[in-house]
Design an enzyme around this catalytic site. Structure first.
Site, PDB file in Angstrom:
ATOM      1  CD  GLU A  55      -2.972  -0.755  -0.157  1.00 33.14           C
ATOM      2  OE1 GLU A  55      -3.046   0.409  -0.622  1.00 33.14           O
ATOM      3  OE2 GLU A  55      -3.583  -1.706  -0.657  1.00 33.14           O
ATOM      4  CE1 TYR A 138      -6.951   2.972  -0.602  1.00 37.61           C
ATOM      5  CE2 TYR A 138      -4.594   3.181  -0.146  1.00 37.61           C
ATOM      6  CZ  TYR A 138      -5.650   2.533  -0.777  1.00 37.61           C
ATOM      7  OH  TYR A 138      -5.398   1.434  -1.549  1.00 37.61           O
ATOM      8  CG  ASP A 156      -7.824   2.928  -5.195  1.00 37.39           C
ATOM      9  OD1 ASP A 156      -9.042   2.773  -5.436  1.00 37.39           O
ATOM     10  OD2 ASP A 156      -6.926   2.365  -5.845  1.00 37.39           O
TER      11      ASP A 156
END
Length: 310
Positions: A55, A138, A156
């Site tokens: 990520e 996020y 996203d």
């Protein structure tokens, strides 16, 4: 003409009914099960740390560039404690040419915090993830969802575009994530935790492979029959211009060239070696000052520079 405010109002007013949400979940998840890419961070052996590393790396960087760096990274540092034991400059060195190298420092800081506060295991709770360096809403939602199968809205760029088109009926979401988008994404989540995690991964993959920004392949889309944007005739984007990314000639390019010299060096480098990478002195000095300010470069006596040791 539809204004940006009009679009925001439309997003705020558009809430999916239960049938419309369910009409998206089943076909998108089924499509994902049949078409998902075999990516290393999706495999069980990756664990939460592998998900977290991916990520960080995938922010503003395509999968094709991330894959080789990710593989080398997790082979060298298979657990957070392994990375935490190294100097932060080694994280910057291993980051290579992925870009936005401050992510490497933040990932190193997160590894240290995980080692010190959580016994070396990536925490599973969203609130705990949010306290780690470099982790925002996020990334916390993504790790909690993809690594631990929890129910979170993972927003996203790809997911935001899928929701904007299928539910809101516009070609692109706003430039920055809005509160209305978050509310809509939460309303779309399946109630079951495992299914919600599947939906998060599936909608992200759909945006990456089919509902792309420039060339959406509606003929391959499993929910084309329910897509508000397609049913409206695919109206063109009428909001603020979408931000483009430039690189050539920017301070980012100069920073990258300076860091490349430092990554490849085994000893501190001289000012003269750094000066050779860019012939415009004012921009070069500004880029170097920015790297020092960001903690990516450590100045030493006698005009020498190195990657940070602490």
């Amino acid at each position: 003409m539809t204004t940006h405010t009009d679009q925001t109002d439309q997003t705020q007013q558009t809430q999916p009914t239960e049938p419309s949400a369910a009409a998206l979940h089943t076909p998108v998840i089924a499509w994902f099960e049949a078409n998902a890419r075999d990516l290393p961070w999706r495999r069980p052996e990756a664990g939460a740390w592998g998900v977290m590393v991916s990520e960080f790396m995938l922010q503003q960087t395509p999968v094709s560039r991330v894959l080789p760096v990710y593989e080398q990274w997790v082979a060298r540092w298979p657990r957070p404690a392994d990375l935490a034991a190294e100097a932060p400059g080694e994280a910057v060195r291993a980051w290579g040419r992925l870009g936005y190298p401050r992510r490497a420092l933040r990932l190193h800081g997160a590894a240290q915090a995980i080692t010190e506060r959580h016994g070396g295991d990536v925490p599973s709770q969203h609130a705990q993830l949010l306290t780690l360096p470099g982790i925002g809403e996020y990334t916390a939602a993504a790790v909690a969802s993809f690594a631990y199968g929890q129910r979170h809205a993972v927003l996203d760029t790809n997911v935001r575009r899928v929701i904007a088109r299928t539910v809101t009926g516009v070609q692109y979401p706003p430039n920055a994530t809005t509160a209305a988008e978050r509310k809509l994404a939460r309303a779309l989540l399946p109630e079951d935790e495992a299914r919600a995690a599947d939906w998060a991964a599936a909608s992200m993959e759909l945006g990456a492979l089919v509902c792309t920004a420039k060339s959406p392949e509606c003929g391959r889309c499993p929910v084309a029959a329910h897509c508000a944007w397609k049913l409206a005739g695919k109206p063109a984007h009428e909001g603020p211009p979408r931000r483009g990314q430039t690189y050539a000639g920017t301070d980012r390019q100069v920073r990258g060239k300076l860091l490349a010299v430092l990554r490849e060096a085994v000893a501190p480098v001289t000012q003269q070696e750094l000066d050779a990478v860019w012939n415009e002195p004012v921009q070069r000095a500004r880029a170097l000052d920015g790297l020092v300010s960001d903690g990516l470069v450590e100045p030493l006596a006698d005009g020498l520079y190195r990657l940070p040791l602490t």
